[in-house]
Motif scaffolding. Structure first.
Motif, PDB file in Angstrom:
ATOM      1  N   ASP A 183       1.026  -1.210  -0.001  1.00 42.18           N
ATOM      2  CA  ASP A 183      -0.134  -0.167  -0.167  1.00 42.18           C
ATOM      3  C   ASP A 183       0.863   1.131   0.067  1.00 42.18           C
ATOM      4  O   ASP A 183       1.396   1.636   1.012  1.00 42.18           O
ATOM      5  CB  ASP A 183      -1.031   0.125   1.398  1.00 42.18           C
ATOM      6  N   ASP A 184       0.937   1.911  -1.206  1.00 41.67           N
ATOM      7  CA  ASP A 184       1.909   3.059  -1.197  1.00 41.67           C
ATOM      8  C   ASP A 184       3.344   2.314  -1.189  1.00 41.67           C
ATOM      9  O   ASP A 184       3.863   3.032  -0.133  1.00 41.67           O
ATOM     10  CB  ASP A 184       1.406   4.084  -0.336  1.00 41.67           C
ATOM     11  N   VAL A 185       3.770   1.769  -1.982  1.00 46.51           N
ATOM     12  CA  VAL A 185       5.228   1.255  -2.014  1.00 46.51           C
ATOM     13  C   VAL A 185       5.620   1.467  -3.402  1.00 46.51           C
ATOM     14  O   VAL A 185       5.274   1.122  -4.417  1.00 46.51           O
ATOM     15  CB  VAL A 185       5.086  -0.351  -1.728  1.00 46.51           C
ATOM     16  N   LEU A 186       7.002   1.884  -3.111  1.00 51.45           N
ATOM     17  CA  LEU A 186       7.832   2.377  -4.468  1.00 51.45           C
ATOM     18  C   LEU A 186       9.100   1.539  -4.455  1.00 51.45           C
ATOM     19  O   LEU A 186       9.783   1.452  -3.437  1.00 51.45           O
ATOM     20  CB  LEU A 186       8.276   3.608  -4.568  1.00 51.45           C
ATOM     21  N   PHE A 187       9.370   0.743  -5.554  1.00 55.12           N
ATOM     22  CA  PHE A 187      10.578  -0.012  -5.453  1.00 55.12           C
ATOM     23  C   PHE A 187      11.427   0.625  -6.691  1.00 55.12           C
ATOM     24  O   PHE A 187      10.991   0.751  -7.886  1.00 55.12           O
ATOM     25  CB  PHE A 187      10.389  -1.562  -5.885  1.00 55.12           C
ATOM     26  N   GLU A 188      12.583   1.191  -6.464  1.00 47.48           N
ATOM     27  CA  GLU A 188      13.259   2.000  -7.297  1.00 47.48           C
ATOM     28  C   GLU A 188      14.796   1.550  -7.506  1.00 47.48           C
ATOM     29  O   GLU A 188      15.553   1.256  -6.501  1.00 47.48           O
ATOM     30  CB  GLU A 188      13.474   3.427  -6.974  1.00 47.48           C
ATOM     31  N   LYS A 189      15.154   1.129  -8.904  1.00 46.62           N
ATOM     32  CA  LYS A 189      16.520   0.402  -8.955  1.00 46.62           C
ATOM     33  C   LYS A 189      16.622  -0.929  -7.913  1.00 46.62           C
ATOM     34  O   LYS A 189      17.765  -0.727  -7.515  1.00 46.62           O
ATOM     35  CB  LYS A 189      17.506   1.542  -9.072  1.00 46.62           C
ATOM     36  N   CYS A 190      15.792  -1.687  -8.021  1.00 45.27           N
ATOM     37  CA  CYS A 190      15.880  -2.646  -7.159  1.00 45.27           C
ATOM     38  C   CYS A 190      16.078  -4.024  -8.023  1.00 45.27           C
ATOM     39  O   CYS A 190      15.411  -4.141  -9.213  1.00 45.27           O
ATOM     40  CB  CYS A 190      14.996  -2.903  -6.235  1.00 45.27           C
ATOM     41  N   ARG A 191      16.685  -5.204  -7.770  1.00 49.47           N
ATOM     42  CA  ARG A 191      16.872  -6.350  -8.583  1.00 49.47           C
ATOM     43  C   ARG A 191      15.871  -7.601  -7.869  1.00 49.47           C
ATOM     44  O   ARG A 191      16.545  -7.761  -6.639  1.00 49.47           O
ATOM     45  CB  ARG A 191      18.259  -6.849  -8.762  1.00 49.47           C
TER      46      ARG A 191
END
Length: 224
Positions: free
Chosen positions: A117-125
């Motif tokens: 809920d309102d989660v941002l994954f940025e430049k993850c593997r």
């Protein structure tokens, strides 16, 4: 309140730099009270990291390197996790609210029955990872992430956004993908094309999906 917008979706991110907010350094994310709040934790190398029945509220986790990770009923609210390598993480029966992952390695991860809920994954593997019964109940965005040979099974990713992600041999199994935004990605090598009912793509991606379907069905094209 901090936020980021991606297309039609706005993600509320942790507001950890607000005036008057003080984060205390902690040497562990475990607590006999079951709650760790207003904290900062990081720059550690661990053989294993296991947390059960813990709530992490308003804090930063950075530069954590662990070879084996197991989280059960670990709920996060207002947490930022950056530059961490959580090897072979097993994460189940949990809820993540207003969480930002950035520059993290979660290769071989297994998420099971996790609510986002309102989660941002940025430049993850997430290479070789598995997502099972993962549900997006609020804004969820993956931007610049890599999902080589990852698999989604029985997930509800309705309205989620994948932007500039590596989806080579990513398997979208049965689930709900209504209005999942796949624009801006190479879809030519994904799997489970038939399950992507009512997703959003660009006109130019129609060729990608056609190629993915031909490959998945092992269709031979030619006169011979």
């Amino acid at each position: 309140m901090a936020s980021r917008t991606f297309g039609r979706v706005t993600v509320t991110t942790p507001a950890l730099d607000e005036p008057g907010l003080y984060l205390s350094v902690v040497d562990s994310l475990d607590s006999p009270r079951g709650v760790v709040q207003d904290f900062t934790y990081g720059d550690v190398d661990l053989r294993s990291l296991s947390l059960t029945g813990i709530q992490l509220i308003t804090g930063r986790v950075s530069d954590v390197r662990a070879k084996q990770v197991e989280f059960d009923t670990l709920n996060l609210h207002g947490v930022e996790i950056t530059s961490s390598d959580l090897g072979s993480v097993r994460w189940s029966r949990s809820k993540l609210t207003r969480v930002h992952f950035r520059d993290c390695k979660l290769m071989g991860t297994a998420l099971d029955d996790v609510v986002l809920d309102d989660v941002l994954f940025e430049k993850c593997r997430f290479d070789y990872g598995s997502f099972e019964k993962v549900r997006a109940t609020g804004s969820v965005v993956f931007v610049g992430c890599v999902f080589t040979e990852a698999a989604f099974t029985d997930c509800d990713l309705s309205d989620a956004v994948f932007s500039d992600c590596g989806l080579r041999l990513t398997d979208f199994g049965g689930g709900r993908y209504r209005d999942t935004d796949l624009r801006g990605n190479d879809l030519s090598q994904i799997r489970g094309v038939a399950n992507l009912v009512k997703v959003r793509i660009d006109p130019s991606q129609q060729t990608d999906l056609a190629q993915a379907l031909v490959d998945e069905l092992s269709i031979s094209i030619g006169d011979a």
